[in-house]
Design an enzyme around this catalytic site. Structure first.
Site, PDB file in Angstrom:
ATOM      1  CD1 TRP A 138       0.118  -1.158   3.231  1.00 25.66           C
ATOM      2  CD2 TRP A 138       0.210   1.072   3.317  1.00 25.66           C
ATOM      3  NE1 TRP A 138       0.765  -0.818   4.392  1.00 25.66           N
ATOM      4  CE2 TRP A 138       0.831   0.547   4.477  1.00 25.66           C
ATOM      5  CE3 TRP A 138       0.149   2.454   3.157  1.00 25.66           C
ATOM      6  CZ2 TRP A 138       1.384   1.346   5.460  1.00 25.66           C
ATOM      7  CZ3 TRP A 138       0.699   3.266   4.140  1.00 25.66           C
ATOM      8  CH2 TRP A 138       1.307   2.711   5.284  1.00 25.66           C
ATOM      9  CG  ASP A 139       4.835   0.791   0.950  1.00 24.24           C
ATOM     10  OD1 ASP A 139       4.183  -0.156   1.389  1.00 24.24           O
ATOM     11  OD2 ASP A 139       5.932   0.666   0.386  1.00 24.24           O
ATOM     12  CD  GLU A 145       3.239  -4.295   9.147  1.00 24.31           C
ATOM     13  OE1 GLU A 145       3.919  -5.242   9.599  1.00 24.31           O
ATOM     14  OE2 GLU A 145       3.488  -3.729   8.078  1.00 24.31           O
ATOM     15  CE  LYS A 156       6.784  -3.000  11.104  1.00 23.70           C
ATOM     16  NZ  LYS A 156       6.493  -4.212  10.313  1.00 23.70           N
ATOM     17  CD  GLN A 157       3.990   0.901   9.267  1.00 22.21           C
ATOM     18  OE1 GLN A 157       4.817   0.025   9.409  1.00 22.21           O
ATOM     19  NE2 GLN A 157       3.429   1.142   8.098  1.00 22.21           N
TER      20      GLN A 157
END
Length: 778
Positions: free
Chosen positions: A369-370, A499, A605-606
């Protein structure tokens, strides 16, 4: 200063165009293979050494050339965490055939002997070593001076590039100079096919100065043809030595020997042309390879390099970002842009950009998806024709996304979390988040709408993009849960980009992006009806659009649960997030990092919420930015390469400039510091796209507000200015941004004025004009 910082430190070239290293250590070869990768979008060639055949260092990857293999899926709730939170694994889609990018035979292979002793970096005394990647031209140069242990000093210079004007071409040149001795020099040069066992290779054609290798992938039937030609120059004059053919350990070679006088330079030039049977509009790929290799060999390295460098010059004219008084930052952003350029397979829209681009084998060459969130903005603003190809890839994969939705018993289209040329889900079932991160569906549609807004390409939107948005909306509507008492819609059992919390209710990022896509899809259909009623009717009939369907999307978008605490300004990442534990104590052993029993710890995580703010900046006030930054930054673990750059963007928007620069430099050195211990598998290309966003959206403060390019800059004190070029709806502008002002020059070819804004003012700049806006940043 760490080794990574030394490698990216300023060289003699103060303009920030080179990446260099000045010491050799064999342990750094795999990482160097990534850091010194070159390419052109059609192919990526890792920074391996010509004379060393080394697994995990050598790598030649061609966009779209994949092999298929069977992978037995592991789908058992084998830990307490999964037993508590996993969905019904028996109902999950479990594809066992996956596509992985193919590491092709290495055309760089050259072994040399001086006085019948092989050239090896670790033999004798290494007097000089330098490796330099010239970002301006994509040329990789290595210089070695070596004493063989008996006082004989020989100088070697290696050069290579992947043609940017002729993207099927690799050129290589090796110069050997015995400085204080007469020498007998031997070359053994060719193609090394011995480091993979998925190709069947045969010699297709032989010539006096080379040959053509055919490599076939039995799993797909794709054949790749590599034609190599050699030319020897002695003191600048063509030589005509005898060549002999050989093959050992699947290294297909041509060999020659010659005597070299002291101080004389012998040059081996090698041209390699590569075509595959999947290349479009090509009747005979073998003939095309031979023709190009012969032509390039006749031209020679310098002539081929000239046209190649000119193609790079044109690309840098559109894409370069110039930072005044920030040499290290300059080098970092140019390194990122370099990789964004060589990652794009444009004009081929049958493939897209893998998470490790064409620089390595990581993630099997799959797309995530990035592509839509981290990478797309660079192409949309700098190279819009490239952006069109990337979005066309997503629309070409629409049928596979429909199949994915149907496998779940749903209509519409579900884009996979991890996919490749087939468009099908390739992610292992054992990764929990791979089946719950359905935000990739609205991500695809959101990026298509953003492309239409920046490019003005309504033809693409109506011909391709809107169909994907409609099917994405249909899928997401079936994931909604109606909360009757509150008269709202929710989304349950999903995860956002973070995630470490893969199975939650009302993930803010997913709810927000879904709502916006539902609203924009309904609006786009209304706009099409108003602009071209016949075309709208054709689309509605083809998609079997039901009466009232867009109205239901609009209602769901308007009533989507998007909680914001108006007292604190905080947005909960998901239901119950604020009640989770603050500490990082590892309370489980499942995949997923600290707090592995996901619903018990706030370790991220992000970013989810911070990323959300950057996607829709016009919807949030400064207090929302500040409140959520202060809250969520405490819990970020940067377990993903996608994290630091987004934090740099957000910090700059808020005005936390030094904090933003810290994150910018963390992102910029990510693959030099090997921050996540996986850079040897390839460049983190999503991080490169995020770094571009941090520079343009963050420090320069660019926002698209309706039809106005608006700037709210927050530059580091060290930077004097940041300058760049933007493409906006068919027009080009050059921007020079300082902390107290922005100067915009419109290209002389622009057909219409461009609206600009900043510091509380708006203006128009016409073709050839320069306008300046000044004031204080917000």
């Amino acid at each position: 200063m760490t080794d990574g910082e030394k490698d990216i430190a300023a060289s003699a070239d103060a303009a920030g165009w080179t990446i260099e290293e000045h010491s050799y250590h064999p342990a750094r070869e795999p990482l160097g293979g990534t850091q010194y990768c070159i390419g052109n979008g059609y192919m990526g060639l890792r920074g391996s050494y010509e004379e060393l055949g080394t697994k995990d260092v050598q790598g030649l990857f061609v966009a779209g050339v994949f092999h298929r293999r069977l992978r037995k899926q592991f789908c058992r709730a084998d830990t307490f965490c999964r037993k508590q939170y996993i969905f019904d694994e028996e109902a999950m889609t479990t594809p066992e055939e996956i596509c992985e990018i193919q590491n092709l035979p290495d055309p760089l292979f050259v072994q040399m002997q001086v006085h019948d002793r092989p050239f090896r970096l670790w033999d004798g005394e290494l007097l000089e070593y330098r490796r330099r990647l010239d970002l301006r031209t994509g040329e990789l140069v290595r210089t070695v001076r070596r004493d063989d242990g008996e006082g004989r000093i020989t100088r070697f210079e290696f050069r290579r590039f992947c043609g940017m004007d002729r993207r099927h071409l690799i050129m290589q040149r090796i110069c050997v100079t015995p400085e204080n001795h007469d020498a007998v020099l031997a070359f053994r040069s060719g193609i090394d096919a011995g480091l993979n066992d998925t190709c069947e290779d045969t010699i297709h054609e032989e010539a006096e100065d080379g040959f053509t290798l055919r490599s076939t992938l039995p799993s797909t039937g794709v054949s790749v043809f590599q034609a190599v030609r050699h030319r020897i120059l002695a003191d600048g004059r063509p030589a005509d030595p005898a060549w002999s053919r050989g093959e050992r350990l699947r290294r297909h070679t041509a060999s020659t020997r010659l005597e070299v006088a002291k101080g004389e330079t012998v040059v081996l030039e090698k041209s390699c042309a590569l075509y595959s049977s999947r290349d479009p509009d090509l009747d005979d790929p073998a003939e095309a390879a031979v023709e190009l290799a012969d032509r390039a060999a006749a031209e020679g390295y310098d002539a081929a390099f000239g046209s190649h460098a000119e193609a790079w010059r044109r690309l840098w004219r559109e894409t370069d970002i110039r930072i005044e008084n920030g040499p290290d930052d300059q080098r970092m952003i140019r390194f990122a842009i370099f990789h964004l350029i060589i990652a794009s397979p444009h004009p081929d829209s049958s493939v897209s950009i893998a998470a490790k681009s064409l620089s390595g084998y990581g993630y099997g060459g799959c797309v995530f998806w990035d592509d839509d969130i981290n990478l797309a903005p660079f192409y949309q603003w700098a190279l819009p024709e490239y952006a069109r190809s990337h979005h066309r890839y997503r629309t070409r994969m629409l049928d596979a996304a429909r199949e994915y939705a149907q496998s779940e018993g749903r209509e519409g289209a579900r884009y996979p979390w991890q996919s490749s040329v087939s468009g099908h889900e390739h992610a292992p079932v054992s990764i929990n988040c791979s089946r719950t991160q359905i935000h990739v569906v609205p991500d695809v549609a959101h990026s298509i709408f953003r492309y239409a807004a920046t490019s003005g390409d309504r033809e693409f939107l109506y011909r391709h993009g809107l169909e994907a948005a409609v099917e994405s909306s249909r899928y997401m509507m079936q994931r909604l849960v109606r909360h009757e008492a509150e008269d709202r819609y929710e989304i349950h059992g999903v995860g956002g980009p973070d995630e470490y919390h893969p199975i939650t209710n009302n993930n803010a990022y997913t709810n927000w992006t879904t709502a916006e896509v539902l609203l924009r899809t309904a609006d786009a259909l209304d706009a099409l009806r108003a602009e071209d009623a016949d075309r709208a009717r054709e689309l509605e009939a083809r998609l079997q659009l039901r009466d009232g369907e867009p109205a239901r999307w609009r209602e769901a978008g308007q009533k989507m649960f998007r909680p914001v605490d108006e007292t604190t300004g905080l947005i909960p990442q998901c239901d119950g997030f604020f009640d989770l534990q603050d500490d990082w104590e590892r309370v489980g052993s499942d995949w997923g990092g600290p707090g592995a029993e996901y619903h018990r710890c706030k370790g991220i995580k992000q970013p989810d919420v911070i990323l959300l703010l950057t996607l829709f900046p016009e919807q949030f006030e400064r207090r929302h930015w500040v409140a959520n930054w202060d809250y969520y930054e405490r819990f970020i673990l940067h377990g993903s390469s996608l994290s630091p750059s987004i934090h740099a963007l957000a910090a700059a928007k808020i005005g936390l400039v030094q904090r933003a620069r810290y994150y910018f430099r963390l992102a910029g050195s990510f693959d030099f510091e090997d921050y996540n211990n996986d850079s040897e598998a390839g460049i983190h290309i999503g991080n490169c796209g995020g770094l571009w966003q941090a520079a343009i959206y963050g420090f320069a403060g660019l926002e698209l507000r309706g039809d106005t390019l608006y700037f709210d800059p927050h530059l580091p004190e060290e930077w004097g200015a940041i300058s760049f070029r933007l493409h906006f709806r068919g027009q080009a502008v050059d921007a020079a941004v300082r902390s107290g002002g922005v100067e915009i020059r419109a290209d002389e070819s622009n057909p219409a004025p461009v609206r600009i804004g900043g510091f509380g003012r708006t203006d128009e700049v016409r073709a050839g004009e320069t306008k300046e806006l000044t004031g204080h940043a917000s």
